[in-house]
Design a protein around this motif. Structure first.
Motif, PDB file in Angstrom:
ATOM      1  N   ILE A 347      10.201   7.064 -39.337  1.00  0.00           N
ATOM      2  CA  ILE A 347      11.207   7.634 -38.444  1.00  0.00           C
ATOM      3  C   ILE A 347      10.660   8.907 -37.820  1.00  0.00           C
ATOM      4  O   ILE A 347      10.229   9.830 -38.533  1.00  0.00           O
ATOM      5  CB  ILE A 347      12.516   7.974 -39.198  1.00  0.00           C
ATOM      6  CG1 ILE A 347      13.057   6.747 -39.930  1.00  0.00           C
ATOM      7  CG2 ILE A 347      13.566   8.531 -38.253  1.00  0.00           C
ATOM      8  CD1 ILE A 347      14.212   7.056 -40.826  1.00  0.00           C
ATOM      9  N   ASP A 348      10.671   8.955 -36.515  1.00  0.00           N
ATOM     10  CA  ASP A 348      10.302  10.169 -35.772  1.00  0.00           C
ATOM     11  C   ASP A 348       8.962  10.753 -36.234  1.00  0.00           C
ATOM     12  O   ASP A 348       8.842  11.970 -36.444  1.00  0.00           O
ATOM     13  CB  ASP A 348      11.403  11.229 -35.904  1.00  0.00           C
ATOM     14  CG  ASP A 348      12.730  10.775 -35.309  1.00  0.00           C
ATOM     15  OD1 ASP A 348      12.687   9.971 -34.367  1.00  0.00           O
ATOM     16  OD2 ASP A 348      13.782  11.215 -35.796  1.00  0.00           O
ATOM     17  N   GLY A 349       7.981   9.904 -36.428  1.00  0.00           N
ATOM     18  CA  GLY A 349       6.652  10.376 -36.772  1.00  0.00           C
ATOM     19  C   GLY A 349       6.474  10.756 -38.231  1.00  0.00           C
ATOM     20  O   GLY A 349       5.451  11.356 -38.588  1.00  0.00           O
ATOM     21  N   VAL A 350       7.441  10.403 -39.083  1.00  0.00           N
ATOM     22  CA  VAL A 350       7.337  10.687 -40.519  1.00  0.00           C
ATOM     23  C   VAL A 350       7.428   9.370 -41.275  1.00  0.00           C
ATOM     24  O   VAL A 350       8.291   8.537 -40.995  1.00  0.00           O
ATOM     25  CB  VAL A 350       8.460  11.641 -40.998  1.00  0.00           C
ATOM     26  CG1 VAL A 350       8.286  11.953 -42.484  1.00  0.00           C
ATOM     27  CG2 VAL A 350       8.466  12.924 -40.185  1.00  0.00           C
ATOM     28  N   LEU A 351       6.531   9.180 -42.237  1.00  0.00           N
ATOM     29  CA  LEU A 351       6.550   7.979 -43.074  1.00  0.00           C
ATOM     30  C   LEU A 351       7.227   8.314 -44.393  1.00  0.00           C
ATOM     31  O   LEU A 351       6.846   9.277 -45.079  1.00  0.00           O
ATOM     32  CB  LEU A 351       5.129   7.487 -43.319  1.00  0.00           C
ATOM     33  CG  LEU A 351       4.991   6.145 -44.054  1.00  0.00           C
ATOM     34  CD1 LEU A 351       5.574   5.006 -43.212  1.00  0.00           C
ATOM     35  CD2 LEU A 351       3.533   5.852 -44.389  1.00  0.00           C
ATOM     36  N   ASP A 374      -1.214   4.933 -33.610  1.00  0.00           N
ATOM     37  CA  ASP A 374      -2.282   5.925 -33.718  1.00  0.00           C
ATOM     38  C   ASP A 374      -1.796   7.269 -33.171  1.00  0.00           C
ATOM     39  O   ASP A 374      -1.957   7.588 -31.986  1.00  0.00           O
ATOM     40  CB  ASP A 374      -3.519   5.449 -32.953  1.00  0.00           C
ATOM     41  CG  ASP A 374      -4.731   6.337 -33.222  1.00  0.00           C
ATOM     42  OD1 ASP A 374      -4.612   7.291 -33.998  1.00  0.00           O
ATOM     43  OD2 ASP A 374      -5.804   6.065 -32.639  1.00  0.00           O
ATOM     44  N   LYS A 375      -1.196   8.056 -34.041  1.00  0.00           N
ATOM     45  CA  LYS A 375      -0.734   9.399 -33.670  1.00  0.00           C
ATOM     46  C   LYS A 375      -0.732  10.272 -34.917  1.00  0.00           C
ATOM     47  O   LYS A 375      -1.071   9.822 -36.017  1.00  0.00           O
ATOM     48  CB  LYS A 375       0.659   9.347 -33.050  1.00  0.00           C
ATOM     49  CG  LYS A 375       1.765   8.879 -33.986  1.00  0.00           C
ATOM     50  CD  LYS A 375       3.107   8.877 -33.258  1.00  0.00           C
ATOM     51  CE  LYS A 375       4.255   8.501 -34.187  1.00  0.00           C
ATOM     52  NZ  LYS A 375       5.559   8.496 -33.482  1.00  0.00           N
ATOM     53  N   GLN A 376      -0.351  11.521 -34.770  1.00  0.00           N
ATOM     54  CA  GLN A 376      -0.428  12.481 -35.870  1.00  0.00           C
ATOM     55  C   GLN A 376       0.825  12.367 -36.750  1.00  0.00           C
ATOM     56  O   GLN A 376       1.823  13.032 -36.532  1.00  0.00           O
ATOM     57  CB  GLN A 376      -0.572  13.904 -35.324  1.00  0.00           C
ATOM     58  CG  GLN A 376      -1.049  14.900 -36.368  1.00  0.00           C
ATOM     59  CD  GLN A 376      -1.612  16.151 -35.725  1.00  0.00           C
ATOM     60  OE1 GLN A 376      -2.316  16.085 -34.733  1.00  0.00           O
ATOM     61  NE2 GLN A 376      -1.296  17.296 -36.289  1.00  0.00           N
ATOM     62  N   LYS A 378       3.270  12.515 -40.208  1.00  0.00           N
ATOM     63  CA  LYS A 378       3.538  13.318 -41.397  1.00  0.00           C
ATOM     64  C   LYS A 378       3.924  12.353 -42.516  1.00  0.00           C
ATOM     65  O   LYS A 378       4.560  11.318 -42.263  1.00  0.00           O
ATOM     66  CB  LYS A 378       4.678  14.309 -41.150  1.00  0.00           C
ATOM     67  CG  LYS A 378       4.323  15.399 -40.157  1.00  0.00           C
ATOM     68  CD  LYS A 378       5.468  16.389 -39.991  1.00  0.00           C
ATOM     69  CE  LYS A 378       5.101  17.495 -39.003  1.00  0.00           C
ATOM     70  NZ  LYS A 378       6.215  18.460 -38.810  1.00  0.00           N
ATOM     71  N   PHE A 379       3.536  12.700 -43.734  1.00  0.00           N
ATOM     72  CA  PHE A 379       3.799  11.811 -44.864  1.00  0.00           C
ATOM     73  C   PHE A 379       4.702  12.518 -45.864  1.00  0.00           C
ATOM     74  O   PHE A 379       4.363  13.587 -46.387  1.00  0.00           O
ATOM     75  CB  PHE A 379       2.487  11.388 -45.524  1.00  0.00           C
ATOM     76  CG  PHE A 379       1.572  10.644 -44.587  1.00  0.00           C
ATOM     77  CD1 PHE A 379       1.838   9.330 -44.237  1.00  0.00           C
ATOM     78  CD2 PHE A 379       0.461  11.273 -44.025  1.00  0.00           C
ATOM     79  CE1 PHE A 379       0.998   8.642 -43.362  1.00  0.00           C
ATOM     80  CE2 PHE A 379      -0.379  10.596 -43.158  1.00  0.00           C
ATOM     81  CZ  PHE A 379      -0.103   9.272 -42.821  1.00  0.00           C
ATOM     82  N   ASP A 380       5.843  11.924 -46.102  1.00  0.00           N
ATOM     83  CA  ASP A 380       6.799  12.473 -47.055  1.00  0.00           C
ATOM     84  C   ASP A 380       6.221  12.418 -48.477  1.00  0.00           C
ATOM     85  O   ASP A 380       5.324  11.620 -48.765  1.00  0.00           O
ATOM     86  CB  ASP A 380       8.101  11.660 -46.985  1.00  0.00           C
ATOM     87  CG  ASP A 380       9.196  12.231 -47.855  1.00  0.00           C
ATOM     88  OD1 ASP A 380       9.691  13.320 -47.534  1.00  0.00           O
ATOM     89  OD2 ASP A 380       9.523  11.599 -48.880  1.00  0.00           O
ATOM     90  N   SER A 381       6.745  13.278 -49.348  1.00  0.00           N
ATOM     91  CA  SER A 381       6.263  13.310 -50.736  1.00  0.00           C
ATOM     92  C   SER A 381       6.464  11.975 -51.442  1.00  0.00           C
ATOM     93  O   SER A 381       5.749  11.662 -52.397  1.00  0.00           O
ATOM     94  CB  SER A 381       6.972  14.419 -51.506  1.00  0.00           C
ATOM     95  OG  SER A 381       6.666  15.673 -50.950  1.00  0.00           O
ATOM     96  N   SER A 382       7.423  11.205 -50.987  1.00  0.00           N
ATOM     97  CA  SER A 382       7.633   9.878 -51.575  1.00  0.00           C
ATOM     98  C   SER A 382       6.451   8.954 -51.291  1.00  0.00           C
ATOM     99  O   SER A 382       6.083   8.107 -52.113  1.00  0.00           O
ATOM    100  CB  SER A 382       8.928   9.260 -51.031  1.00  0.00           C
ATOM    101  OG  SER A 382       8.928   9.264 -49.603  1.00  0.00           O
ATOM    102  N   VAL A 383       5.822   9.120 -50.135  1.00  0.00           N
ATOM    103  CA  VAL A 383       4.617   8.350 -49.798  1.00  0.00           C
ATOM    104  C   VAL A 383       3.442   8.856 -50.635  1.00  0.00           C
ATOM    105  O   VAL A 383       2.638   8.072 -51.153  1.00  0.00           O
ATOM    106  CB  VAL A 383       4.308   8.471 -48.289  1.00  0.00           C
ATOM    107  CG1 VAL A 383       2.979   7.790 -47.955  1.00  0.00           C
ATOM    108  CG2 VAL A 383       5.437   7.880 -47.471  1.00  0.00           C
ATOM    109  N   LEU A 384       3.372  10.173 -50.793  1.00  0.00           N
ATOM    110  CA  LEU A 384       2.338  10.768 -51.643  1.00  0.00           C
ATOM    111  C   LEU A 384       2.416  10.198 -53.061  1.00  0.00           C
ATOM    112  O   LEU A 384       1.383   9.952 -53.696  1.00  0.00           O
ATOM    113  CB  LEU A 384       2.511  12.290 -51.676  1.00  0.00           C
ATOM    114  CG  LEU A 384       1.540  13.080 -52.555  1.00  0.00           C
ATOM    115  CD1 LEU A 384       0.109  12.935 -52.060  1.00  0.00           C
ATOM    116  CD2 LEU A 384       1.943  14.556 -52.599  1.00  0.00           C
ATOM    117  N   PHE A 385       3.613   9.969 -53.547  1.00  0.00           N
ATOM    118  CA  PHE A 385       3.826   9.394 -54.886  1.00  0.00           C
ATOM    119  C   PHE A 385       3.090   8.063 -55.019  1.00  0.00           C
ATOM    120  O   PHE A 385       2.354   7.838 -55.989  1.00  0.00           O
ATOM    121  CB  PHE A 385       5.328   9.215 -55.115  1.00  0.00           C
ATOM    122  CG  PHE A 385       5.684   8.355 -56.289  1.00  0.00           C
ATOM    123  CD1 PHE A 385       5.648   8.854 -57.587  1.00  0.00           C
ATOM    124  CD2 PHE A 385       6.065   7.025 -56.108  1.00  0.00           C
ATOM    125  CE1 PHE A 385       5.979   8.054 -58.673  1.00  0.00           C
ATOM    126  CE2 PHE A 385       6.394   6.219 -57.186  1.00  0.00           C
ATOM    127  CZ  PHE A 385       6.345   6.739 -58.476  1.00  0.00           C
TER     128      PHE A 385
END
Length: 835
Positions: A347-351, A374-376, A378-385
């Motif tokens: 959503i809006d450039g955030v995964l 292919d754009k810049q 942002k990755f939420d901490s849930s994705v980092l998990f």
């Protein structure tokens, strides 16, 4: 006698408050003096607990002393006195460091039977007089909730409350209010703490001089995790959530990291004698020694790893616990519209991801990234998990490398690499990073450790702010960009070893690009770029860019214009990845000048080949024991001799002997040798009338002549003749040589027959020199005539190569470009031919 017995004895003697506070002060000072020995036996959390318990005992004894002084032998039970002494903050957590403030809250209940204010006042005066560094608050129990609403800092401290001494009834009432405080608008509290943490982390970013308390992955991040766990779950320790919120193994790794931070911070406080929370360079050697590390590099590497671990753990589980407050309820429906696959949403450039779905395999996760626009991102901490806890098996599959290649082909690779770094999987996906993981660089230049610097270089490549570099990068093919990104990312992976890191890195890059299926002709180019990744900055900043030798030797290593372009872009990224402000306008101009100048000579392959031969000859010379006996200044002068021919024509020993003779020359020296034909060696600082010398000896045929400009204004002449002089004429020849240093001497020379087509002048030979070539019939006095003409035209011969064979003269003169010589090339030829 114990301190308790001593105080009791002073009370029995009705000693003054001053005497009692003095005894406490002496006891506290003795305790502080013993902290070093205690630290040697107990480090980490154990040391902090011992320190906390000791302070508990001191504060308890002070309170008991006050009560004994006030009540005498009619001392009531402490539970009946409505006062409780409560430890707050790090003191409440039993994590108080030795030079931190002692956060103390004194809670009382109103009771007509006790003058609580007098008791509290007397305690505070005793504590201050004894030298305790108190940060205290005094509250009536019913005012606790309103006090917590005054400031988020007060509420935070209260959530870490622990009873030291006092009424159990007052403590029980206090606990009820503390529970109410915990439940008081938890969303606002959590949002405020997260926002506060974000601001703090921007102020104290990741550093090779780690901020133990406030920095990213520092103690404050650990505390944030506890505050949120306390607010939501009401736990007293994070360990209570082990096995539920996170696994026992995950918690164990986190606790090991936290333990190192406790050890380092305590050592810093003890070493500096103050509240020092940043491990700066000056303290590193001593702290490493105190903690049992072999050297400071190993200490800082472990510390950086610990901070990475705490940052990773905190980011993941703060979000997991607080997501019910941090996520906007209206976002739930929106998430469904951005569903990519089960449990993953964009959503809006955030995964985003769900914590509740099983963690996919690494290939599924990489494929998810490949399929993103292919754009810049942002990755939420849930994705980092999920990226942190995915399973990666080795060797990696062909499919995995194929997915990595597709990611490297993206315009926005940095955010993905940063995700790999934050998740701790970068070295699992790119094995070359294993040796440089969290490796510090104490060179006074780099801001980041090796792994983070490498990723920052990719960021610099994606955000080029030099228009000239950008114009070179954007038109590159996808394959060349892929190669360049691979080189930029891995250029420093050879560090942390005894060997030259550039040479090691040149070997490490090849297996990686092989796995990415780059064409085989790119292997050599990748190795070359890594091997010479510091070459361009070294030459631009330290060498003379206007000296031909510099440029030819530089291009001898770079080899081709294509390599030069990629090296220029690599250098730009490398310098920018060092840290903010490193790439300056001055440096940019130097690099640009070097690139343009090198590009101009890149097509002159013969000269570049000569530069390679020259480098090889210099290496042999520098390994010669006789050369090493020269002083450093003398060695430098010899290596700076410009003529490649000087090095090509002589063995290392001959070069050394010629140089030694030159160092002894004050005005001029010469040697005559008649082993075969006559050979004259001349070293001169003052001008030599070479035309006169050759003219006077024109009855002898010149076989060859070399002229070399050496150093300190000294020129070396070696003139070989075909014939031996007649017996008894050596003294006459010596006289002629000495007369040749009289520039007023003149000699009439017969003009030789030379045709215009027998002389060529190459003005494009190099930036500073032109080459004049003569190919004509050998005639007596030919060379003397030529040299005389040069003298009259004020043309300076830098190097001459004279060769006579089968009655033909094949002569080459390297002459300085001066007095508009190249513009007057036709006139010079006309003068030489007499036309």
């Amino acid at each position: 006698m114990s301190i308790t017995e001593e105080i009791e004895d002073l009370i029995d003697k009705n000693s003054s408050d001053f005497e009692i506070s003095k005894r406490f002060k002496f006891y506290i000072q003795e305790y502080k003096n013993s902290l070093g020995e205690i630290f040697e036996r107990n480090q980490g959390k154990d040391f902090l607990v011992i320190h906390t318990k000791t302070l508990d005992s001191i504060i308890s004894l002070m309170y008991k002393t006050v009560l004994r002084r006030l009540f005498g032998n009619y001392l009531p039970m402490r539970s009946s006195i409505p006062i409780a002494f409560i430890a707050l903050g790090s003191y409440g957590r039993e994590q108080l460091c030795v030079h931190s403030d002692i956060d103390l809250m004194i809670v009382y209940e109103k009771n007509d039977g006790y003058n609580t204010s007098a008791i509290i006042e007397k305690f505070l005066y005793l504590a201050w007089d004894a030298g305790l560094k108190l940060g205290h608050r005094v509250h009536e129990v019913n005012d606790l909730l309103s006090a917590s609403r005054e400031d988020i800092t007060i509420k935070t401290a209260m959530m870490e409350s622990r009873l030291i001494i006092g009424s159990s009834f007052t403590w029980s009432a206090t606990q009820n209010h503390l529970t109410a405080i915990r439940h008081d608008n938890p969303k606002a509290f959590i949002m405020a703490k997260v926002e506060e943490a974000d601001s703090r982390r921007r102020k104290f970013p990741f550093s090779m001089q780690p901020q133990i308390k406030e920095g990213v992955g520092g103690l404050r991040d650990s505390q944030l995790l506890y505050w949120i766990a306390k607010t939501i779950y009401g736990v007293n320790t994070l360990k209570e959530l082990s096995g539920e919120l996170f696994s026992d193994e995950q918690y164990r790794e986190y606790r090991i990291a936290l333990e190192l931070l406790f050890r380092v911070r305590s050592a810093l406080h003890l070493l500096t004698g103050k509240q020092q929370d940043q491990l700066v360079l000056d303290y590193m050697p001593r702290i490493a020694q105190m903690l049992g590390f072999n050297d400071e590099r190993r200490l800082v590497s472990r510390l950086l790893e610990a901070q990475w671990r705490i940052n990773n753990f905190t980011q993941i589980y703060v979000k997991k616990m607080a997501r019910i407050y941090l996520n906007n309820p209206s976002q739930t429906a929106l998430l469904r519209t951005g569903r990519l696959q089960r449990g993953f949403y964009a959503i809006d450039g955030v995964l985003y991801a769900s914590y509740n779905v099983p963690t996919p395999s690494i290939d599924i996760l990489l494929e998810l990234l490949v399929n993103l626009e292919d754009k810049q991102w942002k990755f939420d901490s849930s994705v980092l998990f999920h990226f942190t806890y995915t399973i990666i098996r080795h060797p990696l599959k062909v499919k995995t490398y194929g997915l990595l290649r597709k990611l490297f082909e993206r315009n926005y690779l940095y955010v993905i690499l940063k995700l790999f770094y934050d998740a701790g999987i970068l070295h699992h996906l790119i094995g070359a990073f294993k040796k440089v993981l969290h490796l510090p660089q104490f060179d006074g230049y780099h801001t980041y450790p090796v792994d983070l610097h490498s990723i920052k270089c990719i960021e610099a490549l994606e955000k080029i702010n030099d228009p000239y570099v950008e114009a070179l990068y954007l038109p590159l093919s996808i394959a060349d960009k892929l190669l360049l990104k691979s080189v930029i990312l891995l250029h420093d992976t050879g560090k942390g070893r005894k060997q030259d890191h550039s040479e090691v890195g040149a070997k490490l890059i090849v297996p990686f690009i092989k796995n990415l299926k780059l064409p085989t002709h790119q292997y050599e180019r990748a190795s070359l770029l890594v091997r010479h990744h510091v070459l361009m900055t070294h030459v631009a900043y330290r060498e003379n860019l206007y000296h031909e030798k510099t440029l030819y030797q530089f291009m001898a290593k770079v080899k081709t214009p294509e390599n030069l372009k990629l090296l220029y872009i690599l250098t730009y990224a490398d310098v920018n990845g060092v840290g903010p402000g490193t790439y300056t306008g001055f440096g940019a101009n130097l690099l640009h000048e070097l690139y343009e100048a090198s590009l101009d000579i890149a097509s002159q392959n013969d000269r570049i080949t000569d530069a390679i031969k020259r480098q090889n000859k210099e290496k042999r010379l520098m390994n010669d024991p006789e050369f090493l006996l020269l002083s450093k200044i003398e060695q430098k002068k010899v290596l700076a001799v410009e003529s490649n021919l000087f090095f090509f024509k002589h063995t290392p020993l001959e070069i050394i002997n010629i140089s030694k003779e030159a160092f002894q020359c004050h005005t001029f020296t010469y040697q005559l040798n008649i082993d075969g034909g006559l050979v004259i060696h001349i070293f001169r600082r003052i001008p030599l009338n070479l035309g006169y010398l050759l003219g006077k000896l024109s009855y002898l045929d010149v076989a060859s002549m070399d002229i070399f400009t050496l150093f300190d204004g000294i020129k070396y002449f070696k003139i070989e003749f075909l014939q031996r002089p007649r017996e008894g004429t050596m003294e006459q020849i010596e006289m002629i040589v000495e007369e040749a240093f009289d520039m007023s001497k003149k000699i009439d020379l017969q003009k030789p027959i030379i045709h215009t087509n027998e002389i060529t002048i190459d003005c494009d030979h190099s930036i500073h020199y032109a080459q004049l070539n003569l190919n004509t019939t050998n005639q007596r006095g030919l060379l003397a005539y030529f040299v005389q003409c040069f003298d009259e035209a004020q043309i300076n011969i830098a190097t001459a190569k004279i060769h006579t064979n089968k009655n033909m003269a094949r002569d080459h003169f390297l002459i300085e470009k001066q007095n508009r010589m190249c513009d007057n090339a036709r006139e010079i030829i006309a003068k030489l031919t007499g036309e």
